[in-house]
Design an enzyme around this catalytic site. Structure first.
Site: not given
Lengths: 79, 226
Positions: B204, B202, B85
């Site tokens: 994560e 994302h 990002c």
């Protein structure tokens, strides 16, 4: 020495913000409008007295940080 | 494996990525942007967020911070670098990845789970995925509209440097499955040596079934078993 710098998106890069402003102005009845491109404006003051050196430094500022040359053009004006 | 997460003022996914890395058995350290040395790292992660409030351009100010010259040195010596990002935006501003991320085409901040397709699984970042596997991963950004010049786009395609593309649930890559206007639906790219990955989604956020899904796990397990 004082300079003003404008940074705008290159012609072939879509400028969605400019487009929205353009459409809004048209909707307001300002029909002579042809197009809008939105950009950024900087005023920069440098200590350097030698004009040539100062010009060079300001150009560097534009190329290294103020504009992203992949998508943006810059214009330097002396104030 | 040792990892380092770079923290800028305005980073806000730094702790999420640290949790994900530790869960995947990385020995992780947080590194402040003013530091001038990097701890020994096999992987450097530049996390998401709004470094410096997105002033000037997303990632522009962070791209000139002190630690960046160390990141560039590490990258050139083959260290793995992952930018997620805002981290992707920062990597383009440093020049480690080519191209740039423009404002989303619809001018809106987009926060939703989207489908992306694995375009190359023969890399250290993606080896645990199948080719063309469809993942559901969260995106949350205002400037995710990837743009690059024609010659670089050709290079990306020819050399297999496109990591992920936005697609629909069935894998169709088209305008309808393109959330932000990105060139050819590009969601993530590698550098020429494939040791750097920049991506807008994302991974994560996708490592725990309880809060989302586990579609991001294989990115980290690819790295740890590289």
């Amino acid at each position: 020495m004082k300079y003003s710098i404008t940074v705008t998106l290159k012609k072939d890069v879509l400028d969605p913000q400019g487009k929205v402003v353009e459409n809004t102005l048209k909707n307001m009845g300002l029909n002579s409008l042809k197009s809008v491109r939105q950009g950024k404006y900087f005023e920069i003051e440098v200590e350097e007295k030698n004009e040539e050196v100062a010009d060079k430094e300001v150009t560097q500022m534009c190329e290294k940080l103020l504009a992203n040359l992949i998508i943006e053009d810059y214009k330097i004006n002396k104030l | 494996m040792n990892s380092s997460v770079i923290v800028f003022p305005g980073s806000n996914c730094d702790r999420d990525i640290a949790v994900a890395l530790e869960k995947m058995q990385f020995k992780n350290k947080m590194v402040w942007h003013k530091d001038t040395t990097l701890p020994k790292s096999d992987l450097i992660v530049i996390p998401g967020g709004f470094s410096y409030g997105d002033y000037l351009r997303s990632g522009a100010i962070a791209g000139k911070s002190l630690i960046v010259s160390e990141i560039i040195k590490a990258a050139n010596s083959g260290c793995l670098i992952l930018g997620i990002c805002n981290g992707f935006q920062i990597l383009t501003e440093t020049g480690l990845l080519k191209g740039t991320l423009l404002r989303n085409k619809n001018l809106k901040f987009i926060n939703k789970d989207v489908n992306i397709k694995v375009m190359n699984n023969e890399t250290k970042f993606t080896s645990k995925y199948n080719l063309n596997q469809i993942l559901k991963i969260n995106i949350a950004h205002n400037e995710g509209n990837y743009f690059t010049k024609k010659s670089h786009l050709e290079e990306l395609k020819k050399e297999g440097l496109i990591a992920f593309k936005y697609c629909d649930e069935k894998g169709a890559v088209n305008d309808r499955s393109n959330p932000n206007g990105a060139l050819e639906n590009i969601a993530g790219i590698f550098n020429a040596k494939k040791n750097i990955l920049g991506m807008m989604p994302h991974p994560e956020r996708m490592v725990d079934e309880m809060i989302s899904n586990t579609d991001g796990v294989n990115l980290f397990s690819s790295l740890i078993n590289k």
